[in-house]
Scaffold this motif. Structure first.
Motif, PDB file in Angstrom:
ATOM      1  N   ARG A   2     -54.835 116.566 -11.556  1.00 54.65           N
ATOM      2  CA  ARG A   2     -54.796 116.833 -12.990  1.00 54.65           C
ATOM      3  C   ARG A   2     -56.112 117.485 -13.422  1.00 54.65           C
ATOM      4  O   ARG A   2     -57.174 117.177 -12.896  1.00 54.65           O
ATOM      5  CB  ARG A   2     -54.635 115.525 -13.747  1.00 54.65           C
ATOM      6  N   ASP A  40     -50.876 114.401 -21.087  1.00 54.06           N
ATOM      7  CA  ASP A  40     -50.201 113.130 -21.347  1.00 54.06           C
ATOM      8  C   ASP A  40     -51.192 111.973 -21.416  1.00 54.06           C
ATOM      9  O   ASP A  40     -50.813 110.810 -21.335  1.00 54.06           O
ATOM     10  CB  ASP A  40     -49.112 112.859 -20.315  1.00 54.06           C
ATOM     11  N   ALA A  41     -52.485 112.294 -21.586  1.00 53.67           N
ATOM     12  CA  ALA A  41     -53.524 111.282 -21.739  1.00 53.67           C
ATOM     13  C   ALA A  41     -54.717 111.900 -22.447  1.00 53.67           C
ATOM     14  O   ALA A  41     -54.941 113.112 -22.359  1.00 53.67           O
ATOM     15  CB  ALA A  41     -53.953 110.741 -20.375  1.00 53.67           C
ATOM     16  N   PHE A  84     -48.089 112.416 -31.950  1.00 56.26           N
ATOM     17  CA  PHE A  84     -48.267 112.604 -30.513  1.00 56.26           C
ATOM     18  C   PHE A  84     -49.208 111.556 -29.933  1.00 56.26           C
ATOM     19  O   PHE A  84     -48.909 110.911 -28.932  1.00 56.26           O
ATOM     20  CB  PHE A  84     -48.800 114.023 -30.243  1.00 56.26           C
ATOM     21  N   GLN A  87     -48.310 107.811 -29.182  1.00 54.41           N
ATOM     22  CA  GLN A  87     -47.537 107.513 -27.966  1.00 54.41           C
ATOM     23  C   GLN A  87     -48.291 107.870 -26.692  1.00 54.41           C
ATOM     24  O   GLN A  87     -47.760 107.698 -25.601  1.00 54.41           O
ATOM     25  CB  GLN A  87     -46.220 108.290 -28.005  1.00 54.41           C
ATOM     26  N   THR A  88     -49.499 108.371 -26.814  1.00 56.96           N
ATOM     27  CA  THR A  88     -50.250 108.878 -25.670  1.00 56.96           C
ATOM     28  C   THR A  88     -51.318 107.883 -25.244  1.00 56.96           C
ATOM     29  O   THR A  88     -52.093 107.417 -26.081  1.00 56.96           O
ATOM     30  CB  THR A  88     -50.902 110.224 -26.051  1.00 56.96           C
ATOM     31  N   ASN A 104     -52.247 101.449 -26.620  1.00 53.77           N
ATOM     32  CA  ASN A 104     -52.272 102.304 -25.418  1.00 53.77           C
ATOM     33  C   ASN A 104     -53.689 102.710 -25.028  1.00 53.77           C
ATOM     34  O   ASN A 104     -53.891 103.779 -24.468  1.00 53.77           O
ATOM     35  CB  ASN A 104     -51.441 103.583 -25.643  1.00 53.77           C
ATOM     36  N   GLY A 122     -49.247 113.090 -13.071  1.00 51.79           N
ATOM     37  CA  GLY A 122     -49.049 113.278 -14.501  1.00 51.79           C
ATOM     38  C   GLY A 122     -49.522 114.649 -14.939  1.00 51.79           C
ATOM     39  O   GLY A 122     -49.956 115.471 -14.139  1.00 51.79           O
ATOM     40  N   LYS A 123     -49.435 114.853 -16.243  1.00 54.89           N
ATOM     41  CA  LYS A 123     -49.933 116.096 -16.830  1.00 54.89           C
ATOM     42  C   LYS A 123     -51.452 116.032 -16.901  1.00 54.89           C
ATOM     43  O   LYS A 123     -52.073 115.045 -16.508  1.00 54.89           O
ATOM     44  CB  LYS A 123     -49.348 116.277 -18.233  1.00 54.89           C
TER      45      LYS A 123
END
Length: 191
Positions: A2, A40-41, A84, A87-88, A104, A122-123
């Motif tokens: 990543r 995604d993080a 966004f 949920q990240t 999170n 992951g992204k």
């Protein structure tokens, strides 16, 4: 692996913060870098995280109320970013912080944990900052891409984004885009 992508809004003279302690020239804190589809993080430094959490929690809880930094109601793009990031997963680089309001949120204690995070599937990961964290991660060779939005003004006094960078780094220009109001978007790969 990543990528770790940093995004910062700065002045022509490289300031990310004015003499009042914030970037008064920035009207909105939305995803102006185009990272949402790519990440995604999120990763932040411990000094920046409490204000970030407060700012975005305020927008999430009261989307019609003016935001405390800008004094303006959130833009549609800020509302989209607020949804966004709710949920990240967020990772906070800190040796002292131990709790966060957001569910999170995890804490990272050292650079080796960031290197391990980049190895997970992951992204890509969005490095939101702050400037000291960004400079130290660039120095450590962990930042892969730097996305800057340059505002057409000279701040003079204030804090420079690269003031704490310890060594010279080569950059590869990947994209230039002229934005509204004389701003320029630059994307660099970091050697």
């Amino acid at each position: 692996m990543r990528k770790l992508i940093s995004g910062m809004k700065i002045t022509v003279d490289g300031k990310f913060e004015g003499p009042q302690g914030y970037a008064e020239w920035v009207e909105a804190w939305s995803d102006d870098y185009g990272v949402m589809p790519e990440v995604d993080a999120c990763l932040l430094g411990g000094g920046m995280y409490p204000g970030y959490e407060q700012y975005w929690t305020g927008i999430q809880n009261e989307p019609d109320k003016p935001a405390w930094i800008t004094g303006n109601p959130p833009t549609p793009a800020e509302l989209e970013w607020a949804r966004f990031i709710a949920q990240t997963p967020h990772y906070v680089l800190s040796r002292t912080l131990t709790s966060a309001l957001w569910p999170n949120t995890s804490f990272i204690r050292g650079l080796e944990e960031i290197a391990a995070l980049k190895q997970r599937s992951g992204k890509d990961i969005y490095l939101i900052g702050g400037a000291r964290t960004t400079a130290s991660l660039i120095d450590a060779g962990l930042v892969d891409e730097l996305r800057l939005i340059i505002y057409p003004l000279i701040a003079g006094e204030g804090k420079g984004l690269f003031a704490t960078t310890e060594r010279c780094r080569g950059l590869e220009l990947r994209k230039v885009q002229q934005l509204q109001c004389g701003r320029v978007s630059l994307i660099y790969g970091i050697d």
